[in-house]
Design a protein around this motif. Structure first.
Motif, PDB file in Angstrom:
ATOM      1  N   SER A 400      -0.930  -1.590   5.396  1.00  0.00           N
ATOM      2  CA  SER A 400      -1.193  -0.148   5.402  1.00  0.00           C
ATOM      3  C   SER A 400      -0.373   0.520   4.302  1.00  0.00           C
ATOM      4  O   SER A 400       0.851   0.421   4.276  1.00  0.00           O
ATOM      5  CB  SER A 400      -0.829   0.456   6.760  1.00  0.00           C
ATOM      6  OG  SER A 400      -1.590  -0.128   7.783  1.00  0.00           O
ATOM      7  N   GLY A 401      -1.076   1.203   3.387  1.00  0.00           N
ATOM      8  CA  GLY A 401      -0.392   1.827   2.261  1.00  0.00           C
ATOM      9  C   GLY A 401       0.257   0.806   1.359  1.00  0.00           C
ATOM     10  O   GLY A 401       1.383   0.991   0.884  1.00  0.00           O
ATOM     11  N   ALA A 402      -0.446  -0.314   1.122  1.00  0.00           N
ATOM     12  CA  ALA A 402       0.157  -1.449   0.438  1.00  0.00           C
ATOM     13  C   ALA A 402       0.036  -1.410  -1.075  1.00  0.00           C
ATOM     14  O   ALA A 402       0.236  -2.407  -1.741  1.00  0.00           O
ATOM     15  CB  ALA A 402      -0.478  -2.746   0.949  1.00  0.00           C
ATOM     16  N   ALA A 403      -0.275  -0.257  -1.647  1.00  0.00           N
ATOM     17  CA  ALA A 403      -0.401  -0.165  -3.098  1.00  0.00           C
ATOM     18  C   ALA A 403       0.904  -0.541  -3.789  1.00  0.00           C
ATOM     19  O   ALA A 403       0.913  -1.127  -4.865  1.00  0.00           O
ATOM     20  CB  ALA A 403      -0.822   1.245  -3.499  1.00  0.00           C
ATOM     21  N   ALA A 404       2.027  -0.207  -3.161  1.00  0.00           N
ATOM     22  CA  ALA A 404       3.330  -0.517  -3.738  1.00  0.00           C
ATOM     23  C   ALA A 404       3.928  -1.786  -3.132  1.00  0.00           C
ATOM     24  O   ALA A 404       5.121  -2.029  -3.253  1.00  0.00           O
ATOM     25  CB  ALA A 404       4.278   0.655  -3.537  1.00  0.00           C
ATOM     26  N   GLY A 405       3.112  -2.591  -2.465  1.00  0.00           N
ATOM     27  CA  GLY A 405       3.601  -3.809  -1.843  1.00  0.00           C
ATOM     28  C   GLY A 405       3.593  -3.704  -0.335  1.00  0.00           C
ATOM     29  O   GLY A 405       3.226  -2.667   0.236  1.00  0.00           O
ATOM     30  N   PRO A 406       3.986  -4.769   0.372  1.00  0.00           N
ATOM     31  CA  PRO A 406       3.967  -4.764   1.838  1.00  0.00           C
ATOM     32  C   PRO A 406       4.798  -3.612   2.412  1.00  0.00           C
ATOM     33  O   PRO A 406       5.898  -3.327   1.945  1.00  0.00           O
ATOM     34  CB  PRO A 406       4.580  -6.118   2.198  1.00  0.00           C
ATOM     35  CG  PRO A 406       4.340  -6.975   0.996  1.00  0.00           C
ATOM     36  CD  PRO A 406       4.428  -6.062  -0.175  1.00  0.00           C
ATOM     37  N   ASN A 407       4.269  -2.983   3.448  1.00  0.00           N
ATOM     38  CA  ASN A 407       4.905  -1.795   4.045  1.00  0.00           C
ATOM     39  C   ASN A 407       5.858  -2.236   5.165  1.00  0.00           C
ATOM     40  O   ASN A 407       5.542  -2.130   6.356  1.00  0.00           O
ATOM     41  CB  ASN A 407       3.830  -0.850   4.587  1.00  0.00           C
ATOM     42  CG  ASN A 407       4.377   0.514   4.912  1.00  0.00           C
ATOM     43  OD1 ASN A 407       5.587   0.689   5.084  1.00  0.00           O
ATOM     44  ND2 ASN A 407       3.501   1.501   4.987  1.00  0.00           N
ATOM     45  N   TYR A 408       7.030  -2.717   4.776  1.00  0.00           N
ATOM     46  CA  TYR A 408       7.986  -3.189   5.771  1.00  0.00           C
ATOM     47  C   TYR A 408       8.549  -2.056   6.622  1.00  0.00           C
ATOM     48  O   TYR A 408       8.918  -2.267   7.776  1.00  0.00           O
ATOM     49  CB  TYR A 408       9.129  -3.946   5.089  1.00  0.00           C
ATOM     50  CG  TYR A 408       8.694  -5.291   4.549  1.00  0.00           C
ATOM     51  CD1 TYR A 408       8.510  -6.374   5.409  1.00  0.00           C
ATOM     52  CD2 TYR A 408       8.447  -5.480   3.193  1.00  0.00           C
ATOM     53  CE1 TYR A 408       8.090  -7.612   4.923  1.00  0.00           C
ATOM     54  CE2 TYR A 408       8.028  -6.703   2.700  1.00  0.00           C
ATOM     55  CZ  TYR A 408       7.855  -7.766   3.570  1.00  0.00           C
ATOM     56  OH  TYR A 408       7.434  -8.981   3.083  1.00  0.00           O
ATOM     57  N   GLN A 409       8.615  -0.864   6.054  1.00  0.00           N
ATOM     58  CA  GLN A 409       9.125   0.258   6.838  1.00  0.00           C
ATOM     59  C   GLN A 409       8.230   0.530   8.039  1.00  0.00           C
ATOM     60  O   GLN A 409       8.710   0.711   9.166  1.00  0.00           O
ATOM     61  CB  GLN A 409       9.224   1.508   5.959  1.00  0.00           C
ATOM     62  CG  GLN A 409       9.937   2.667   6.633  1.00  0.00           C
ATOM     63  CD  GLN A 409      10.274   3.777   5.652  1.00  0.00           C
ATOM     64  OE1 GLN A 409       9.764   3.803   4.535  1.00  0.00           O
ATOM     65  NE2 GLN A 409      11.121   4.698   6.061  1.00  0.00           N
ATOM     66  N   LEU A 410       6.914   0.529   7.827  1.00  0.00           N
ATOM     67  CA  LEU A 410       5.986   0.747   8.931  1.00  0.00           C
ATOM     68  C   LEU A 410       6.058  -0.408   9.931  1.00  0.00           C
ATOM     69  O   LEU A 410       6.027  -0.198  11.157  1.00  0.00           O
ATOM     70  CB  LEU A 410       4.559   0.891   8.394  1.00  0.00           C
ATOM     71  CG  LEU A 410       3.464   1.139   9.448  1.00  0.00           C
ATOM     72  CD1 LEU A 410       3.731   2.433  10.208  1.00  0.00           C
ATOM     73  CD2 LEU A 410       2.086   1.184   8.772  1.00  0.00           C
ATOM     74  N   LEU A 411       6.178  -1.632   9.436  1.00  0.00           N
ATOM     75  CA  LEU A 411       6.277  -2.796  10.314  1.00  0.00           C
ATOM     76  C   LEU A 411       7.467  -2.674  11.262  1.00  0.00           C
ATOM     77  O   LEU A 411       7.331  -2.840  12.482  1.00  0.00           O
ATOM     78  CB  LEU A 411       6.415  -4.072   9.476  1.00  0.00           C
ATOM     79  CG  LEU A 411       6.684  -5.359  10.270  1.00  0.00           C
ATOM     80  CD1 LEU A 411       5.434  -5.817  11.000  1.00  0.00           C
ATOM     81  CD2 LEU A 411       7.188  -6.465   9.335  1.00  0.00           C
TER      82      LEU A 411
END
Length: 433
Positions: A400-411
């Motif tokens: 989700s919102g991965a344009a800048a890479g994996p979204n670890y904050q959301l995870l």
């Protein structure tokens, strides 16, 4: 027809008077208990190496894009967790009904661990993600074909006066196996064959060794044909009739979901967010698990003493779940290795408190003492289902919102919310203080 009571693997006759379903009264020897513990250690070393480190390293060797890597890890481990969920219940029931002259449990112990090892060999040589998924699915089926009968042998072989000590030892072996699995992985980050097969061989040696000394009684009467409806009803407890049990089930489900959202993608987080190499990330995971394990053992002992002396369970379970969520929330903002280690320590304290008190709480809210085995089987689904769901859910959150890479904050915020909800659902339980 008379069925022999001894086998080629174990030439000793079945102990006089000991038949399937009959509870032993004599304590098992220290040697038997040690071999039993080593079997638990071996199975989990073979299984948790891929979950913690090895599968991510294998995927990284096949895929270059960071987002595709995390999606692939989630897919492979998620497929395998489904196999674990199905296999544990299926093979446990099948071993109950096995009429082999080698005993009920022994054929599944040996056959299952060999299937697991062969599947791990195939994974080490795989060249595509679909091959990893198929291989891990088969590996999990094989492992659970051995593990479910293994757990059943605790009830088969141990007198009640050994339950607590042996159960504590088995639980300790599981924690130690996590540490050992990550240590092994750090030594073979560049050698895929050794990365998977060294843990697999440890699993084979320890489980076959246990099967060789196991005095496994032979089932002398062929059971009635298995009814699918009966099998399905075995794994259900009505949460409306038994709300305390249902709330405890959801608490376990949510904390396990939170934990696996973290552990499934931990190595990828260190590579992508902390900018470590694969080898450095594997070493950091080992150090983190070491910190986590040491702190967990201490916290578990202290919390257990406090809980037994005060009779308090619910507050400790809720507080530990909340603390676990706080640790994961801190990780959502972290970009450094020291912060990662601090979080491992926080979560070690939290989970140590949780594991020492939660089972005591669950035993106090079981619906029917006469069906405790069945009810605990239902409760174990709260461990298996989130392990299946976490890799898939985590992949979605990371993308989700991965344009800048994996979204670890959301995870990690998702994991923190799950842990916090796990704390809240414990509070309405009425039967436990």
């Amino acid at each position: 027809m008379t069925i022999p009571t001894h086998t080629a693997l174990d030439p000793r006759p079945t102990p006089r008077g000991l038949e399937c379903g009959q509870k032993p009264t004599e304590p098992k020897s220290p040697l038997f208990v040690a071999v039993l513990g080593l079997a638990q250690f071996g199975i989990f070393v073979a299984l948790l190496g891929p979950v913690m480190v090895s599968m991510a390293l294998k995927v990284n060797s096949l895929v270059t894009d960071p987002t595709e890597r995390t999606s692939a890890v989630g897919l492979v481990l998620g497929v395998g967790a489904i196999a674990a969920f199905v296999g544990n219940a299926l093979f446990g029931r099948l071993s109950d009904r096995t009429t082999s002259r080698f005993g009920r449990r022994r054929p599944w112990l040996v056959g299952g661990v060999l299937v697991m090892a062969l599947a791990l060999l195939a994974i080490s040589q795989a060249t595509a993600i679909w091959q990893l998924a198929v291989g891990w699915f088969i590996a999990q089926l094989g492992a659970n074909a051995a593990f479910a009968p293994y757990i059943a042998t605790l009830a088969d072989q141990l007198p009640e006066k050994q339950y607590a000590k042996v159960s504590a030892m088995v639980g300790t072996m599981q924690s130690v196996s996590i540490l050992a699995a990550t240590a092994i992985a750090t030594q073979f980050t560049e050698n895929m064959l050794a990365l998977f097969m060294v843990p697999a061989l440890i699993g084979v040696i320890t489980v076959v060794g246990y099967a060789a000394v196991l005095p496994d009684p032979v089932l002398r009467e062929r059971p009635a044909p298995l009814d699918l409806r009966t099998l399905a009803s075995t794994f259900w407890v009505n949460p409306v009739k038994h709300p305390d049990f249902g709330l405890a089930w959801w608490s376990r489900f949510l904390i396990i979901l939170s934990s696996f959202l973290f552990t499934t993608f931990r190595l990828n987080f260190l590579v992508d967010r902390v900018d470590l190499t694969d080898a450095e990330a594997a070493a950091a995971v080992f150090t983190g698990v070491l910190i986590y394990t040491v702190v967990l053992v201490v916290a578990s002992w202290v919390a257990g003493v406090i809980s037994d002396r005060t009779g308090r369970r619910k507050g400790l379970v809720a507080a530990s779940s909340l603390l676990f969520g706080i640790g994961v929330a801190i990780l959502a903002q972290a970009h450094s290795l020291p912060a990662f280690y601090v979080v491992e320590a926080i979560m070690g304290v939290a989970y140590g408190i949780y594991v020492s008190v939660d089972l005591a709480l669950v035993l106090q809210v079981l619906p029917n003492p006469e069906d405790s085995g069945k009810d605990l089987g239902v409760f174990n689904m709260a461990n298996a289902i989130p392990q299946s769901a976490a890799p898939f859910l985590g992949s979605v959150l990371l993308a989700s919102g991965a344009a800048a890479g994996p979204n670890y904050q959301l995870l990690f915020w998702g994991a923190a919310i799950a842990a916090a909800l796990g704390a809240l659902v414990v509070l309405p339980i009425r039967k436990v203080k």
